[in-house]
Design an enzyme around this catalytic site. Structure first.
Site, PDB file in Angstrom:
ATOM      1  N   HIS A  46      21.075  23.376  22.479  1.00  0.00           N
ATOM      2  CA  HIS A  46      22.456  22.711  21.864  1.00  0.00           C
ATOM      3  C   HIS A  46      23.790  23.074  22.211  1.00  0.00           C
ATOM      4  CE1 HIS A  46      23.799  21.288  17.710  1.00  0.00           C
ATOM      5  NE2 HIS A  46      24.774  21.970  17.950  1.00  0.00           N
ATOM      6  N   GLU A  47      23.925  24.310  22.252  1.00  0.00           N
ATOM      7  CA  GLU A  47      25.324  24.810  22.686  1.00  0.00           C
ATOM      8  C   GLU A  47      25.673  24.386  24.451  1.00  0.00           C
ATOM      9  OE1 GLU A  47      27.271  25.420  20.633  1.00  0.00           O
ATOM     10  OE2 GLU A  47      25.791  25.768  18.942  1.00  0.00           O
ATOM     11  N   HIS A  63      26.902  20.879  24.273  1.00  0.00           N
ATOM     12  CA  HIS A  63      28.436  20.953  24.089  1.00  0.00           C
ATOM     13  C   HIS A  63      29.047  21.248  25.269  1.00  0.00           C
ATOM     14  CE1 HIS A  63      27.769  20.172  19.876  1.00  0.00           C
ATOM     15  NE2 HIS A  63      27.379  21.312  19.536  1.00  0.00           N
TER      16      HIS A  63
END
Length: 193
Positions: free
Chosen positions: A72-73, A76
Protein backbone atom coordinates in the site's frame (compact mmCIF):
# COMPACT_ATOMS: atom_id res chain seq x y z
CA UNK A 1 12.67 -9.23 9.85
CA UNK A 2 9.08 -8.95 8.54
CA UNK A 3 10.02 -5.93 6.41
CA UNK A 4 13.00 -7.76 4.90
CA UNK A 5 10.80 -10.76 4.12
CA UNK A 6 8.16 -8.54 2.48
CA UNK A 7 10.74 -6.78 0.30
CA UNK A 8 12.35 -10.06 -0.75
CA UNK A 9 9.34 -12.33 -1.24
CA UNK A 10 6.17 -10.31 -1.88
CA UNK A 11 5.54 -10.17 -5.64
CA UNK A 12 3.61 -6.92 -5.10
CA UNK A 13 6.57 -5.26 -3.37
CA UNK A 14 9.11 -6.67 -5.83
CA UNK A 15 7.15 -5.30 -8.79
CA UNK A 16 6.76 -1.86 -7.20
CA UNK A 17 10.45 -1.67 -6.28
CA UNK A 18 11.40 -2.62 -9.86
CA UNK A 19 8.99 -0.04 -11.29
CA UNK A 20 10.34 2.68 -9.01
CA UNK A 21 13.90 1.80 -9.98
CA UNK A 22 12.95 1.97 -13.66
CA UNK A 23 11.41 5.40 -12.99
CA UNK A 24 14.63 6.62 -11.38
CA UNK A 25 13.56 6.25 -7.75
CA UNK A 26 15.56 3.53 -6.04
CA UNK A 27 14.23 2.64 -2.59
CA UNK A 28 16.80 1.59 0.00
CA UNK A 29 15.62 -0.38 3.02
CA UNK A 30 17.75 1.56 5.51
CA UNK A 31 16.92 4.98 4.07
CA UNK A 32 13.32 4.76 2.82
CA UNK A 33 11.68 2.51 5.43
CA UNK A 34 11.26 3.27 9.13
CA UNK A 35 9.73 0.97 11.72
CA UNK A 36 8.26 3.07 14.51
CA UNK A 37 5.77 2.90 17.36
CA UNK A 38 2.58 4.67 16.26
CA UNK A 39 -0.46 6.09 18.00
CA UNK A 40 -4.01 4.97 17.35
CA UNK A 41 -5.00 2.39 14.79
CA UNK A 42 -2.41 3.33 12.15
CA UNK A 43 -0.39 0.55 10.54
CA UNK A 44 1.73 2.68 8.23
CA UNK A 45 2.10 5.80 6.17
CA UNK A 46 4.08 7.53 3.46
CA UNK A 47 5.96 10.72 4.36
CA UNK A 48 6.36 12.67 1.11
CA UNK A 49 8.68 15.23 2.73
CA UNK A 50 11.28 12.56 3.46
CA UNK A 51 10.22 10.03 0.78
CA UNK A 52 9.99 7.52 3.59
CA UNK A 53 7.57 4.71 4.35
CA UNK A 54 6.71 4.46 8.05
CA UNK A 55 5.64 1.05 9.32
CA UNK A 56 3.94 0.83 12.71
CA UNK A 57 5.75 -1.98 14.47
CA UNK A 58 3.26 -2.03 17.34
CA UNK A 59 0.35 -2.65 14.94
CA UNK A 60 1.79 -5.12 12.43
CA UNK A 61 1.77 -8.58 14.01
CA UNK A 62 1.46 -10.85 10.94
CA UNK A 63 3.59 -11.21 7.82
CA UNK A 64 0.50 -10.97 5.60
CA UNK A 65 -0.34 -7.57 7.09
CA UNK A 66 3.27 -6.39 6.69
CA UNK A 67 3.18 -7.43 3.02
CA UNK A 68 -0.07 -5.53 2.44
CA UNK A 69 1.03 -2.38 4.29
CA UNK A 70 4.39 -2.32 2.48
CA UNK A 71 2.55 -2.71 -0.84
CA UNK A 72 0.00 0.00 0.00
CA UNK A 73 2.70 2.47 1.00
CA UNK A 74 4.94 1.55 -1.96
CA UNK A 75 2.06 2.47 -4.26
CA UNK A 76 2.11 5.95 -2.69
CA UNK A 77 5.90 6.05 -3.11
CA UNK A 78 5.52 4.99 -6.76
CA UNK A 79 2.90 7.70 -7.34
CA UNK A 80 5.22 10.22 -5.66
CA UNK A 81 8.03 9.10 -7.96
CA UNK A 82 6.19 9.09 -11.28
CA UNK A 83 3.72 11.95 -10.86
CA UNK A 84 3.81 15.45 -9.48
CA UNK A 85 1.61 14.67 -6.50
CA UNK A 86 0.68 17.66 -4.38
CA UNK A 87 0.02 15.73 -1.18
CA UNK A 88 -0.59 18.68 1.10
CA UNK A 89 -2.76 21.09 -0.83
CA UNK A 90 -4.63 19.00 -3.40
CA UNK A 91 -7.02 16.53 -1.80
CA UNK A 92 -7.82 15.07 -5.25
CA UNK A 93 -4.17 14.02 -5.65
CA UNK A 94 -4.31 12.31 -2.26
CA UNK A 95 -7.65 10.71 -3.16
CA UNK A 96 -6.24 9.33 -6.39
CA UNK A 97 -3.26 7.71 -4.68
CA UNK A 98 -5.49 6.29 -1.94
CA UNK A 99 -7.85 4.83 -4.56
CA UNK A 100 -4.91 3.24 -6.37
CA UNK A 101 -3.43 1.89 -3.13
CA UNK A 102 -6.73 0.36 -1.99
CA UNK A 103 -7.37 -1.06 -5.46
CA UNK A 104 -3.94 -2.56 -6.16
CA UNK A 105 -2.50 -3.54 -2.78
CA UNK A 106 -4.91 -6.30 -1.83
CA UNK A 107 -6.63 -4.13 0.79
CA UNK A 108 -9.96 -5.03 -0.81
CA UNK A 109 -9.31 -8.67 -1.62
CA UNK A 110 -12.18 -11.05 -1.01
CA UNK A 111 -10.31 -12.74 1.85
CA UNK A 112 -9.62 -9.43 3.61
CA UNK A 113 -13.22 -8.35 3.22
CA UNK A 114 -14.52 -11.66 4.58
CA UNK A 115 -12.17 -11.25 7.58
CA UNK A 116 -13.75 -7.80 8.14
CA UNK A 117 -17.24 -9.34 7.80
CA UNK A 118 -17.86 -7.06 4.80
CA UNK A 119 -18.59 -8.66 1.51
CA UNK A 120 -21.05 -8.44 -1.29
CA UNK A 121 -21.26 -9.56 -4.84
CA UNK A 122 -21.76 -7.10 -7.65
CA UNK A 123 -19.51 -4.05 -7.47
CA UNK A 124 -18.19 -4.84 -4.01
CA UNK A 125 -14.54 -4.31 -4.91
CA UNK A 126 -15.26 -0.76 -6.09
CA UNK A 127 -17.32 -0.06 -2.96
CA UNK A 128 -14.47 -1.28 -0.76
CA UNK A 129 -11.90 0.82 -2.67
CA UNK A 130 -14.10 3.91 -2.32
CA UNK A 131 -14.67 3.36 1.42
CA UNK A 132 -11.01 2.67 2.20
CA UNK A 133 -9.86 5.70 0.19
CA UNK A 134 -12.24 7.97 2.11
CA UNK A 135 -11.11 6.47 5.45
CA UNK A 136 -7.45 6.95 4.54
CA UNK A 137 -7.99 10.60 3.59
CA UNK A 138 -9.80 11.24 6.87
CA UNK A 139 -6.93 9.59 8.77
CA UNK A 140 -4.31 11.97 7.36
CA UNK A 141 -6.25 15.17 6.63
CA UNK A 142 -8.43 17.44 8.67
CA UNK A 143 -11.28 17.55 6.16
CA UNK A 144 -14.96 16.70 6.44
CA UNK A 145 -16.23 13.31 5.36
CA UNK A 146 -18.20 15.09 2.62
CA UNK A 147 -15.01 16.73 1.27
CA UNK A 148 -13.18 13.39 1.26
CA UNK A 149 -16.11 11.63 -0.45
CA UNK A 150 -16.40 14.38 -3.06
CA UNK A 151 -12.67 14.18 -3.87
CA UNK A 152 -12.86 10.40 -4.21
CA UNK A 153 -15.98 10.60 -6.41
CA UNK A 154 -14.42 13.21 -8.71
CA UNK A 155 -11.31 11.15 -9.50
CA UNK A 156 -12.59 7.62 -8.92
CA UNK A 157 -12.99 6.32 -12.49
CA UNK A 158 -9.65 7.63 -13.74
CA UNK A 159 -7.67 6.54 -10.69
CA UNK A 160 -9.40 3.17 -10.29
CA UNK A 161 -8.55 2.37 -13.91
CA UNK A 162 -4.90 3.46 -13.52
CA UNK A 163 -3.35 0.10 -12.76
CA UNK A 164 0.30 0.99 -13.27
CA UNK A 165 2.72 -0.63 -12.78
CA UNK A 166 0.69 -3.84 -12.39
CA UNK A 167 -1.23 -3.59 -15.66
CA UNK A 168 -4.17 -5.30 -13.93
CA UNK A 169 -5.77 -5.50 -10.50
CA UNK A 170 -3.77 -8.22 -8.73
CA UNK A 171 -6.49 -10.01 -6.76
CA UNK A 172 -4.03 -12.40 -5.14
CA UNK A 173 -0.36 -13.33 -4.90
CA UNK A 174 -0.54 -15.42 -8.08
CA UNK A 175 -1.91 -12.43 -10.05
CA UNK A 176 0.86 -10.26 -8.60
CA UNK A 177 3.50 -12.80 -9.68
CA UNK A 178 2.13 -12.79 -13.24
CA UNK A 179 2.01 -8.99 -13.22
CA UNK A 180 5.64 -8.86 -12.06
CA UNK A 181 6.72 -11.25 -14.84
CA UNK A 182 4.81 -9.18 -17.40
CA UNK A 183 6.45 -6.02 -16.08
CA UNK A 184 9.92 -7.58 -16.31
CA UNK A 185 9.23 -8.65 -19.90
CA UNK A 186 7.76 -5.33 -21.13
CA UNK A 187 11.05 -4.03 -22.47
CA UNK A 188 11.87 -7.30 -24.21
CA UNK A 189 8.55 -7.21 -26.04
CA UNK A 190 8.94 -3.63 -27.22
CA UNK A 191 12.61 -4.19 -28.18
CA UNK A 192 11.54 -6.88 -30.64
CA UNK A 193 9.04 -4.69 -32.51
Amino acid sequence: MRLQLALETSPYAKLLLDAMKQSGCIAFKDRHFACETCDGLAVGGFDAATSQIVLCQNSIHRQSLMNRVVTHELIHAFDHCRAHVNWLSNVKHLACSEIRAANLSGDCSLMNEIARFKFGLKGHHQTCVRDRAVRSILAVRKVSKETAEKAVDEVFDTCFNDQEPFGRIPHNKKDAKYAHKDFQNRDQYYANI
